[in-house]
Design an enzyme around this catalytic site. Structure first.
Site, mmCIF file in Angstrom:
data_model
loop_
_atom_site.group_PDB
_atom_site.id
_atom_site.type_symbol
_atom_site.label_atom_id
_atom_site.label_comp_id
_atom_site.label_asym_id
_atom_site.label_seq_id
_atom_site.Cartn_x
_atom_site.Cartn_y
_atom_site.Cartn_z
ATOM 1 N N GLU A 180 37.422 101.520 21.076
ATOM 2 C CA GLU A 180 36.444 102.679 20.529
ATOM 3 C C GLU A 180 35.934 102.476 19.122
ATOM 4 O O GLU A 180 35.361 102.718 18.191
ATOM 5 C CB GLU A 180 36.476 104.077 21.127
ATOM 6 C CG GLU A 180 36.181 104.000 22.687
ATOM 7 C CD GLU A 180 34.657 103.582 22.925
ATOM 8 O OE1 GLU A 180 33.902 104.074 22.632
ATOM 9 O OE2 GLU A 180 34.735 103.952 24.199
ATOM 10 N N ARG A 184 33.343 100.867 16.629
ATOM 11 C CA ARG A 184 32.011 101.730 15.821
ATOM 12 C C ARG A 184 33.031 101.841 15.226
ATOM 13 O O ARG A 184 31.896 102.052 13.851
ATOM 14 C CB ARG A 184 32.757 103.097 16.913
ATOM 15 C CG ARG A 184 31.768 103.498 18.308
ATOM 16 C CD ARG A 184 32.337 104.744 18.606
ATOM 17 N NE ARG A 184 32.630 104.768 20.421
ATOM 18 C CZ ARG A 184 31.581 105.658 21.269
ATOM 19 N NH1 ARG A 184 30.584 106.614 20.681
ATOM 20 N NH2 ARG A 184 31.789 105.626 22.500
ATOM 21 N N ASP A 333 32.893 94.750 31.097
ATOM 22 C CA ASP A 333 31.141 94.518 30.463
ATOM 23 C C ASP A 333 31.702 94.101 29.560
ATOM 24 O O ASP A 333 31.524 92.073 29.230
ATOM 25 C CB ASP A 333 30.707 95.269 30.371
ATOM 26 C CG ASP A 333 30.978 96.817 29.639
ATOM 27 O OD1 ASP A 333 32.966 97.179 29.116
ATOM 28 O OD2 ASP A 333 30.448 98.290 29.516
ATOM 29 N N GLU A 489 21.455 100.672 27.453
ATOM 30 C CA GLU A 489 22.181 99.267 27.713
ATOM 31 C C GLU A 489 20.593 98.698 28.122
ATOM 32 O O GLU A 489 20.487 97.417 28.111
ATOM 33 C CB GLU A 489 22.637 99.850 28.984
ATOM 34 C CG GLU A 489 24.376 99.207 28.620
ATOM 35 C CD GLU A 489 25.317 100.734 27.708
ATOM 36 O OE1 GLU A 489 24.397 101.729 28.095
ATOM 37 O OE2 GLU A 489 26.198 100.540 27.155
ATOM 38 N N THR A 573 29.190 94.495 20.538
ATOM 39 C CA THR A 573 28.898 95.686 21.353
ATOM 40 C C THR A 573 28.725 97.020 21.277
ATOM 41 O O THR A 573 27.693 97.622 22.406
ATOM 42 C CB THR A 573 29.779 95.890 22.767
ATOM 43 O OG1 THR A 573 29.382 96.257 23.839
ATOM 44 C CG2 THR A 573 30.743 96.631 22.162
HETATM 45 C C1 DMJ Z 1 28.711 101.414 23.301
HETATM 46 O O1 DMJ Z 1 30.254 102.469 22.928
HETATM 47 C C2 DMJ Z 1 29.506 100.177 23.609
HETATM 48 O O2 DMJ Z 1 27.695 99.581 23.863
HETATM 49 C C3 DMJ Z 1 30.261 99.823 24.912
HETATM 50 O O3 DMJ Z 1 30.101 98.055 25.128
HETATM 51 C C4 DMJ Z 1 30.108 100.404 26.127
HETATM 52 N N1 DMJ Z 1 29.543 102.129 25.836
HETATM 53 C C5 DMJ Z 1 28.597 102.291 24.367
HETATM 54 C C6 DMJ Z 1 27.143 102.810 25.634
HETATM 55 O O4 DMJ Z 1 26.852 102.845 26.440
#
Ligand code: DMJ
Length: 613
Positions: A180, A184, A333, A489, A573
């Site tokens: 995370e 982020r 994922d 998503e 992501t």
């Molecule tokens: C985000 O922090 C990112 O997209 C991560 O890859 C998956 N979860 C959240 C959003 O749903």
């Protein structure tokens, strides 16, 4: 034939008595022996010296390559990206109006955050305060920087920049999630640097990345997923991989043995730092970040099965996968997403070709998880555990159509169409041009993932998707876990599909989803998730990814393709765009070495396939 005697005779040079008669020869032998010893030891130390010189030169070469890559970044981005000067060719009044509405939504979210939770990790809009769910490092502020920049919200960006420069402090005695924090915070800061050219963001990105780095100090290099930001001691989530039932944390609280078994590393948490750390090495000219994250992929590549699908729990001590689910949803994922995106980030060169190969392999595995519902023939991705399949799909897995669209560019013509059609909706039957709905005669139904994900939203009373869906024969699909936490998503995939196909249907779908967020999630003090998409009951959290991802992808869905062009940028992501920087061939040698160690199903594949990319 008689054998020669092996016993030394008195005249033999191996018989000590021989030298009593000829002492000069003894001197000669001793001299020869000493010379030989000196020669050998000299050669050994020469080899050692030589080895050290080679190591040093290799390191210098790496640094020079990174300096070169950095110059390329500087060349393009030293003064930042001037968003206002980007050509708006292909813009239309409807899209303009819609993106202004999305921008207004961002302002509403941002103003609420500024007012009630400034500098904290997340806003709790109902109670009008902040929560430090990431250790108190301004997660929402950092996650929002590039969205503010792209939307041209300069004053807000500037205020956030001042906070980063003067108040951001990572020295927090806090057990942070490596994943995370990377996606982020490292990603958000690097993107702000790439967009603005302001070095303060790069310095801060380096600070937090240095605090995360000890997490990779494991026997295999596969990281632990948690780390203390002050002390640097790393470990895994104590629930990870110790039991394989749905509510891990709850059960671990009930069964004390959870704490006693060594926890595993999570696939997505371990394979989703590559873009950020490679970008950081390129921009700081220090290879140490890149080295750590590339080692992880090398390690996972050794055990990658023929279908390219890895279970979600990996033992960081042995590198082997533990018996656990295979999924494109939670915990699996973004590992697959990054295999493709590192290849895009490196500009699809030889140096990153192995990432593309691994991704293509796992896309074969993905196709083995494709199922269709009855009676409406919605396409979905099931999950797998050992030899059994479970008919469940997370909304999180709705990033997959976008990934397939992005990856379709690297295939030859036949395969590209096949992959894109799995991502896209199939126009079978009589469809409404705007809504995509069947107008009576739709004999074949819809066959693709994006349509299913859009219907995750359309099938609920609030028109917002639940967290996951269950599929039963004859019943199509039902909401499983019924909350919605403002996830991005599906709109992310709509953005990619619109960019790659130009089909405006995806803009319509995105607009419908945006309106559902406005109706259900907007309150006077920000945006909240729903505790239940059926009843519409609200929760009390504005997730930072709503500003980083959901609103950014919606804004870009209604912007001309020149705004953050896919030829120059790759999104991490968390939707933070990073500049594409061509990777040089300096890694080809070690790549060739790795090739030797690979299972045969990887060798000699697709030579030339990447040639026409
Ligand atoms: C985000 O922090 C990112 O997209 C991560 O890859 C998956 N979860 C959240 C959003 O749903």
């Amino acid at each position: 034939m008689g054998k020669k005697s092996s016993t030394p005779t008195s005249g033999s040079i191996f018989n000590p008595k021989h030298y009593l008669k000829k002492p000069q020869q003894l001197v000669l032998v001793i001299f020869g022996f000493v010379s030989l010893v000196l020669l050998v030891s000299d050669r050994q130390s020469l080899t050692r010296d030589h080895h050290e010189v080679v190591l040093r030169l290799n390191n210098e070469l790496k640094q020079l390559k990174l300096q070169l890559e950095d110059l390329k970044v500087r060349d393009k981005g030293s003064t930042g990206l001037d968003i206002s000067s980007i050509s708006k060719d292909g813009d239309d009044p409807v899209s303009f109006e819609r993106r202004e509405k999305v921008k207004e939504a961002m302002l509403h979210a941002w103003n609420s955050y500024e007012k009630y939770a400034w500098g904290q990790d997340e806003l709790q809009p109902q109670t009008k305060n902040g929560a430090d769910s990431f250790g108190g490092i301004g997660a929402t502020l950092i996650d929002s920087l590039d969205t503010l920049y792209i939307m041209g919200l300069h004053e807000q960006f500037q205020r956030a920049r001042e906070w980063v420069a003067h108040s951001l402090d990572f020295n927090k005695d806090y057990e942070a999630s490596v994943f995370e924090t990377t996606i982020r915070v490292v990603g958000g800061l690097l993107s702000a640097f790439d967009l603005s050219g302001d070095k303060v963001f790069l310095e801060k990105a380096k600070d937090i990345a240095d605090r995360l780095l000890p997490a990779w100090n494991t026997p295999t290099g596969i990281p632990y997923n948690m780390i203390n930001l002050v002390h640097g001691n790393a470990h895994n989530h104590r629930w990870a991989g110790v039991i394989s039932l749905p509510d891990y944390s709850l059960l671990c609280n009930l069964f004390t043995e959870c704490t006693e078994k060594p926890a595993k590393s999570i696939l997505a948490d371990s394979g989703t730092e590559q873009l950020e750390f490679i970008a950081l090495s390129q921009r700081t000219k220090d290879p140490k970040y890149l080295d750590k994250v590339e080692k992880v992929i090398e390690e996972l590549r050794k055990t990658l099965p023929v279908d390219g699908l890895l279970p979600i729990y990996i033992n960081p001590h042995s590198g082997t996968a533990a018996y656990s689910p295979i999924t494109f949803g939670a915990m699996g994922d973004s590992f697959y997403e990054y295999l493709l995106k590192v290849w895009v980030q490196g500009n699809k060169t030889e140096a990153v070709k192995h990432y593309r190969e691994m991704w293509e392999t796992s896309m074969k595995g993905l196709q083995s998880l494709v199922r269709r519902t009855t009676p409406s023939s919605f396409t979905y991705l099931c999950e797998k555990n050992g030899n059994s399949f479970s008919d469940k799909m997370d909304e999180l897995a709705c990033f997959a159509p976008g990934m397939l669209a992005l990856g379709s560019k690297g295939y030859g013509p036949g395969e590209a169409e096949k992959v894109l059609s799995l991502a896209e909706e199939m126009q079978h039957g009589n469809l409404d041009e705007v809504t995509g709905k069947c107008l009576g005669v739709c004999t074949v139904g819809y066959l693709a993932l994006a349509w299913t994900c859009y219907n995750f939203y359309q099938l609920t009373p609030t028109k917002l998707a639940g967290e996951n869906y269950l599929f039963r024969s004859g019943q199509d699909m039902n909401v499983g876990t019924s909350w919605n936490i403002l996830r991005p998503e599906t709109v992310e995939s709509l953005f990619y599909l619109w960019r790659f196909t130009g089909n405006k249907t995806y803009q319509e779908w995105g607009w419908n989803i945006f309106q559902a967020f406005e109706r259900n999630s907007r309150i006077e003090t920000g945006y909240v998730g729903l505790a239940d998409v059926n009843s519409g009951i609200k929760d009390n959290k504005m997730q930072s990814f709503f500003l980083a991802e959901t609103l950014k992808y919606l804004y870009l869905l209604f912007s001309p393709p020149s705004v953050i062009s896919m030829d120059e940028w790759v999104f991490n992501t968390e939707a933070h765009p990073l500049r594409i920087v061509t990777r040089d061939l300096h890694q080809v040698k070690s790549q060739a070495e790795r090739q030797q160690k690979l299972p045969t199903h990887f060798r000699g594949r697709k030579e030339g396939r990447l040639g026409h990319v």
